[in-house]
Each structure stands twice: as C-alpha cells, then as structure tokens.
Design an enzyme around this catalytic site. Structure first.
Site, mmCIF file in Angstrom:
data_model
loop_
_atom_site.group_PDB
_atom_site.id
_atom_site.type_symbol
_atom_site.label_atom_id
_atom_site.label_comp_id
_atom_site.label_asym_id
_atom_site.label_seq_id
_atom_site.Cartn_x
_atom_site.Cartn_y
_atom_site.Cartn_z
ATOM 1 N N PRO A 8 -30.002 -56.265 -50.144
ATOM 2 C CG PRO A 8 -31.258 -55.169 -51.768
ATOM 3 C CD PRO A 8 -30.777 -55.033 -50.352
ATOM 4 C CG ASN A 9 -29.475 -59.094 -55.176
ATOM 5 O OD1 ASN A 9 -30.052 -60.170 -55.325
ATOM 6 N ND2 ASN A 9 -30.009 -57.949 -55.552
ATOM 7 N NE ARG A 16 -23.991 -64.348 -61.830
ATOM 8 C CZ ARG A 16 -25.051 -63.845 -62.452
ATOM 9 N NH1 ARG A 16 -26.255 -63.980 -61.942
ATOM 10 N NH2 ARG A 16 -24.918 -63.181 -63.581
ATOM 11 C CE1 TYR A 21 -20.821 -54.671 -55.840
ATOM 12 C CE2 TYR A 21 -21.635 -56.337 -57.351
ATOM 13 C CZ TYR A 21 -21.716 -55.074 -56.808
ATOM 14 O OH TYR A 21 -22.693 -54.212 -57.230
ATOM 15 C CG ASN A 72 -23.296 -52.718 -48.692
ATOM 16 O OD1 ASN A 72 -24.062 -52.047 -49.394
ATOM 17 N ND2 ASN A 72 -22.295 -53.423 -49.178
ATOM 18 C CB ALA A 75 -30.060 -52.237 -55.237
ATOM 19 C CD GLU A 96 -24.304 -44.666 -47.867
ATOM 20 O OE1 GLU A 96 -24.425 -43.521 -47.356
ATOM 21 O OE2 GLU A 96 -24.585 -44.908 -49.052
ATOM 22 C CG HIS A 98 -21.734 -48.334 -50.820
ATOM 23 N ND1 HIS A 98 -22.931 -48.988 -51.018
ATOM 24 C CD2 HIS A 98 -22.048 -47.116 -50.327
ATOM 25 C CE1 HIS A 98 -23.918 -48.194 -50.664
ATOM 26 N NE2 HIS A 98 -23.417 -47.051 -50.242
ATOM 27 N NE ARG A 105 -20.658 -50.650 -59.928
ATOM 28 C CZ ARG A 105 -21.363 -51.571 -59.280
ATOM 29 N NH1 ARG A 105 -21.382 -51.580 -57.950
ATOM 30 N NH2 ARG A 105 -22.024 -52.497 -59.945
HETATM 31 O O1 CA2 Z 1 -20.699 -51.627 -53.624
HETATM 32 C C1 CA2 Z 1 -21.591 -52.004 -52.868
HETATM 33 O O2 CA2 Z 1 -21.374 -52.505 -51.758
HETATM 34 C C2 CA2 Z 1 -23.062 -51.887 -53.307
HETATM 35 O O3 CA2 Z 1 -23.828 -51.498 -52.158
HETATM 36 C C3 CA2 Z 1 -23.466 -53.255 -53.800
HETATM 37 C C4 CA2 Z 1 -24.857 -53.302 -54.394
HETATM 38 C C5 CA2 Z 1 -25.042 -52.211 -55.435
HETATM 39 O O4 CA2 Z 1 -26.393 -52.184 -55.875
HETATM 40 C C6 CA2 Z 1 -24.669 -50.836 -54.891
HETATM 41 O O5 CA2 Z 1 -24.805 -49.889 -55.935
HETATM 42 C C7 CA2 Z 1 -23.251 -50.823 -54.389
HETATM 43 C C8 CA2 Z 1 -25.143 -54.659 -55.070
HETATM 44 C C9 CA2 Z 1 -24.901 -55.847 -54.186
HETATM 45 C C10 CA2 Z 1 -25.123 -57.102 -54.981
HETATM 46 O O6 CA2 Z 1 -23.953 -57.890 -54.905
HETATM 47 C C11 CA2 Z 1 -23.814 -58.949 -55.751
HETATM 48 C C12 CA2 Z 1 -22.731 -59.746 -55.537
HETATM 49 C C13 CA2 Z 1 -22.497 -60.829 -56.345
HETATM 50 C C14 CA2 Z 1 -23.363 -61.120 -57.371
HETATM 51 C C15 CA2 Z 1 -24.454 -60.308 -57.599
HETATM 52 C C16 CA2 Z 1 -24.686 -59.226 -56.778
#
Ligand code: CA2
Length: 146
Positions: A8-9, A16, A21, A72, A75, A96, A98, A105
C-alpha cells in the site's frame, strides 16, 4: 518469473516524503527491476496493490507460476499475519525489501511479521534494494532447482 510485489501507498512514491523515500517513482523502480531481470535472463511480474487480500492472492500466484518473490509489503510488513501465512504457504523463496531502514524509524516499524517467513531482508538502500533483492531471489531459486 520472479514476482516483484509492492504494498500500500507505494504508488505514491516520488510524489511525497522525498526525505524518507527519495524522488524515484514506482515506474522508475519497475524499469530498474526489468533491467535487472534482463541482465540475469529472467522474467518478472511487477505488481502494486493497496489491498491486503490482493497481495495474498498475488503470493499464491507466485507459488503456482513463479520461481521466487521479492516483496515490499509496505505498512502490512508490521501488521499482517495474512501475508506471513501466505508466504509460509507457498514453496518459493521470498526476499523482503524496504526502501527505508524501518528499524531506525518509529518503534512500530521495528517489528516485521513478513521477516518470519522471508529468506532474507534488504533495507535502507532505496531503489537499489530491489535490484539486490532480484539478484538474491534468482540465486535462491537457481540453487533450489539444482
Ligand atoms: O521503507 C519501505 O519501503 C517501507 O516498506 C515503506 C512503507 C512503510 O510503511 C514501511 O514501514 C517501510 C510506506 C510506503 C508508503 O510510501 C509512500 C511514499 C510516498 C508518499 C507516501 C507514502
């Protein structure tokens, strides 16, 4: 094929939170994955979904039609026993990945259910983690095929 699955996301990447990221988009990551796969002489299935059950079904498909999984889980990493069980339930290795380093974090990101079933985890290296993940997944799949 190697199934490269995104949770997700991750469709919002590059739009953003660039301080966490980066500015790379998911389309950029897909291109990097396809390039890596071409170099290694393998094919990939690349998918992103915001739905937990859809990820479960993609993991099942990988078990039926794929040689390995690079995932990946975003969340869902930190919440999903369903993803853990799905990976445990298929007979292909899963890596896996990330982009960020979740353990550095918030405390809630320090737990990964998916890690309990993953053959290995690559974190904190940005998009390059996907390339390394595909390389590791292909090596594990080839070692199994021997
Ligand atoms: O570091 C990673 O790849 C995560 O899997 C990314 C997830 C986070 O919940 C994990 O703890 C670590 C979040 C991905 C959402 O990415 C966004 C990117 C741009 C704007 C908003 C969210």
């Amino acid at each position: 094929p190697v199934f490269v699955l995104n949770g997700p996301n991750l469709n919002l990447l590059g739009t953003r939170e660039p301080e966490i990221y980066g500015t790379t988009t998911l389309a950029d990551i897909e291109a990097l994955c396809r390039q890596t796969a071409d170099t290694l002489g393998v094919s990939i299935v690349f998918e992103q979904t915001n739905h937990e059950g859809a990820l479960v079904e993609l993991i099942h498909q990988a078990g039926e039609k794929g040689s390995a999984i690079v995932i990946n889980p975003a969340a869902y990493t930190h919440t999903s026993i369903a993803l853990l069980d799905a990976i445990k339930g298929v007979d292909v290795p899963a890596i896996e990945v990330h982009l960020s380093q979740p353990v550095a974090r918030e405390a809630f990101r320090a737990v990964s259910y998916v890690s309990l079933a993953a053959a290995g985890t690559i974190s904190g290296l940005g998009a390059r983690g996907y390339e390394l993940g595909i390389r590791a997944a292909v090596q594990l799949a080839q070692a199994r095929a021997k």
